[in-house]
Scaffold this active site. Structure first.
Site, PDB file in Angstrom:
ATOM      1  N   GLY A  37      31.236 -36.181 -10.128  1.00 14.58           N
ATOM      2  CA  GLY A  37      30.690 -35.150  -9.255  1.00 14.58           C
ATOM      3  C   GLY A  37      31.572 -34.900  -8.047  1.00 14.58           C
ATOM      4  O   GLY A  37      31.081 -34.763  -6.920  1.00 14.58           O
ATOM      5  N   ALA A  38      32.882 -34.819  -8.261  1.00  9.35           N
ATOM      6  CA  ALA A  38      33.837 -34.770  -7.151  1.00  9.35           C
ATOM      7  C   ALA A  38      34.387 -33.372  -6.891  1.00  9.35           C
ATOM      8  O   ALA A  38      35.411 -33.225  -6.222  1.00  9.35           O
ATOM      9  CB  ALA A  38      34.981 -35.740  -7.419  1.00  9.35           C
ATOM     10  N   GLY A  39      33.712 -32.355  -7.398  1.00 14.22           N
ATOM     11  CA  GLY A  39      34.206 -30.995  -7.200  1.00 14.22           C
ATOM     12  C   GLY A  39      33.988 -30.450  -5.810  1.00 14.22           C
ATOM     13  O   GLY A  39      34.742 -29.591  -5.348  1.00 14.22           O
ATOM     14  N   ARG A  40      32.984 -30.956  -5.125  1.00 14.92           N
ATOM     15  CA  ARG A  40      32.686 -30.465  -3.778  1.00 14.92           C
ATOM     16  C   ARG A  40      31.889 -31.521  -3.021  1.00 14.92           C
ATOM     17  O   ARG A  40      31.511 -32.550  -3.556  1.00 14.92           O
ATOM     18  CB  ARG A  40      31.888 -29.153  -3.845  1.00 14.92           C
ATOM     19  CG  ARG A  40      30.612 -29.261  -4.685  1.00 14.92           C
ATOM     20  CD  ARG A  40      29.737 -28.017  -4.566  1.00 14.92           C
ATOM     21  NE  ARG A  40      30.408 -26.809  -4.967  1.00 14.92           N
ATOM     22  CZ  ARG A  40      30.468 -26.346  -6.217  1.00 14.92           C
ATOM     23  NH1 ARG A  40      29.914 -27.040  -7.203  1.00 14.92           N
ATOM     24  NH2 ARG A  40      31.075 -25.220  -6.499  1.00 14.92           N
TER      25      ARG A  40
ATOM     26  N   SER B 198      20.763 -43.006  -1.820  1.00 17.46           N
ATOM     27  CA  SER B 198      20.301 -41.968  -0.905  1.00 17.46           C
ATOM     28  C   SER B 198      19.198 -42.530  -0.028  1.00 17.46           C
ATOM     29  O   SER B 198      18.453 -43.416  -0.459  1.00 17.46           O
ATOM     30  CB  SER B 198      19.750 -40.771  -1.686  1.00 17.46           C
ATOM     31  OG  SER B 198      19.064 -39.882  -0.819  1.00 17.46           O
TER      32      SER B 198
ATOM     33  N   TYR C 211      14.268 -37.596  -8.089  1.00 17.75           N
ATOM     34  CA  TYR C 211      15.417 -38.017  -7.290  1.00 17.75           C
ATOM     35  C   TYR C 211      15.170 -39.369  -6.632  1.00 17.75           C
ATOM     36  O   TYR C 211      16.015 -40.268  -6.671  1.00 17.75           O
ATOM     37  CB  TYR C 211      15.699 -36.947  -6.236  1.00 17.75           C
ATOM     38  CG  TYR C 211      16.966 -37.150  -5.446  1.00 17.75           C
ATOM     39  CD1 TYR C 211      18.210 -37.077  -6.051  1.00 17.75           C
ATOM     40  CD2 TYR C 211      16.908 -37.390  -4.080  1.00 17.75           C
ATOM     41  CE1 TYR C 211      19.376 -37.242  -5.320  1.00 17.75           C
ATOM     42  CE2 TYR C 211      18.068 -37.556  -3.328  1.00 17.75           C
ATOM     43  CZ  TYR C 211      19.292 -37.487  -3.960  1.00 17.75           C
ATOM     44  OH  TYR C 211      20.441 -37.658  -3.231  1.00 17.75           O
TER      45      TYR C 211
ATOM     46  N   LYS D 161      17.262 -42.796  -7.352  1.00 18.71           N
ATOM     47  CA  LYS D 161      18.043 -43.441  -6.309  1.00 18.71           C
ATOM     48  C   LYS D 161      17.528 -44.844  -6.000  1.00 18.71           C
ATOM     49  O   LYS D 161      18.318 -45.750  -5.701  1.00 18.71           O
ATOM     50  CB  LYS D 161      18.065 -42.573  -5.049  1.00 18.71           C
ATOM     51  CG  LYS D 161      18.861 -41.281  -5.203  1.00 18.71           C
ATOM     52  CD  LYS D 161      20.310 -41.554  -5.606  1.00 18.71           C
ATOM     53  CE  LYS D 161      21.175 -40.304  -5.550  1.00 18.71           C
ATOM     54  NZ  LYS D 161      22.564 -40.563  -5.966  1.00 18.71           N
TER      55      LYS D 161
END
Length: 303
Positions: free
Chosen positions: A12-15, A142, A155, A159
């Site tokens: 998940g390193a696109g943004r 998180s 979520y 987490k």
């Protein structure tokens, strides 16, 4: 802090946070496999790393399945010969309160966050073992997994489960020298922009405007403020740190406690409902735990 010779995968390193982790690892000298389902965004991250003199390649698997996890590890080995660091950041949100949550949204969130962490962690641990150990598993948690987060059933469950994996895997992998830790990040990203109190701050951050000092002291900052912890945990200097959940954001860093018993009583013959009712007001009631989020103004409950 130098990571020269190390190879890292960031999912998940696109943004956002994932991009910040990948760029910081590369800046410290690691070769990085940049994963994102949005391959175009992953390529943006890779170009920025390469422009800064770093080394990175794109990988576009949808995180969750065993096949995707195996492909990630294979990419690292094929491109760079080994794997030293796995950062499990990929995730999605489908926010609904319990009575409005449907099966598909719940399953998607759990599949990506929790199952994806499991499959990527397992694939990485197998590669670490083949190399002789001493790997680094950095699992992204998180605040929502640590306390109440209204409307985030899937979520929060994921987490919280991820922090459970940290404790178990730290015990299982200790002998091999592999460390396992959770990062509990707070940052002004698009993921928290839906919170009305934070929308304007997110917009200012994306424009490159400085975050006010009083906001930073509450633990709200940029993704770059979180990335230093990931680099530290990936390094040789963090060899003695494992099984921990460490929160970071803005100007704050904190170690979260593990769950522990706060009130214990032993009664010969056991506890009937009546006996519990009699003892509860004085013996247990004073020790009941706060379950609502911390009352930090505007504190995000998301990633």
């Amino acid at each position: 802090m130098q990571l020269n010779g190390k190879v890292a995968v960031v999912t998940g390193a696109g943004r956002g946070l994932g991009q910040a982790y990948a760029k910081a690892l590369a800046a410290a000298g690691a070769a990085v496999v940049v994963n994102d389902l949005d391959v175009d965004q992953a390529e943006v991250t890779v170009r920025e790393i390469q422009s800064a003199g770093g080394t990175a390649v794109v990988e576009g698997s949808a995180i969750g399945s065993t096949e995707a996890a195996d492909a990630l590890v294979a990419k690292a080995v094929e491109e760079f010969g080994r794997l030293d660091v796995m950062v499990t950041n990929a995730g999605v949100l489908r926010d609904r309160s319990l009575l409005k949550m449907d099966d598909q949204d719940f399953d998607l969130v759990v599949h990506t966050h929790l199952r994806g962490t499991f499959t990527c962690g397992r694939a990485a641990a197998r590669q670490f073992k083949e190399q002789g150990g001493n790997g680094r598993l950095i699992l992204i948690g998180s605040p929502a997994g640590q306390r109440a987060s209204f409307g985030q059933t899937g979520y929060t469950a994921s987490k919280a489960g991820i922090v459970g994996l940290v404790r178990t895997w730290a015990a299982e992998l200790e002998r091999s020298g592999t460390t396992v830790n959770a990062v509990i990040p707070v940052a002004l990203t698009r993921m928290v922009a839906t919170i009305p109190a934070l929308a304007e701050l997110v917009e200012k951050t994306e424009r490159g405007e400085p975050i006010p000092a009083d906001v930073r002291r509450t633990g709200l900052g940029t993704p770059d403020d979180v990335a230093g912890l990931v680099v530290f945990l990936a390094s040789d200097e963090a060899a003695g740190v494992t099984g921990q959940a460490i929160g970071i954001g803005g100007d704050r860093i904190a170690v979260w406690s593990h769950p522990t018993e706060v009130a214990v009583e032993v009664r010969e013959g056991g506890w009937s409902a009546d006996a519990i009712a009699e003892a509860f007001p004085t013996t247990f009631q004073p020790h009941l735990q706060a379950w609502k989020p911390d009352t930090v103004p505007g504190a995000p409950e998301g990633k």
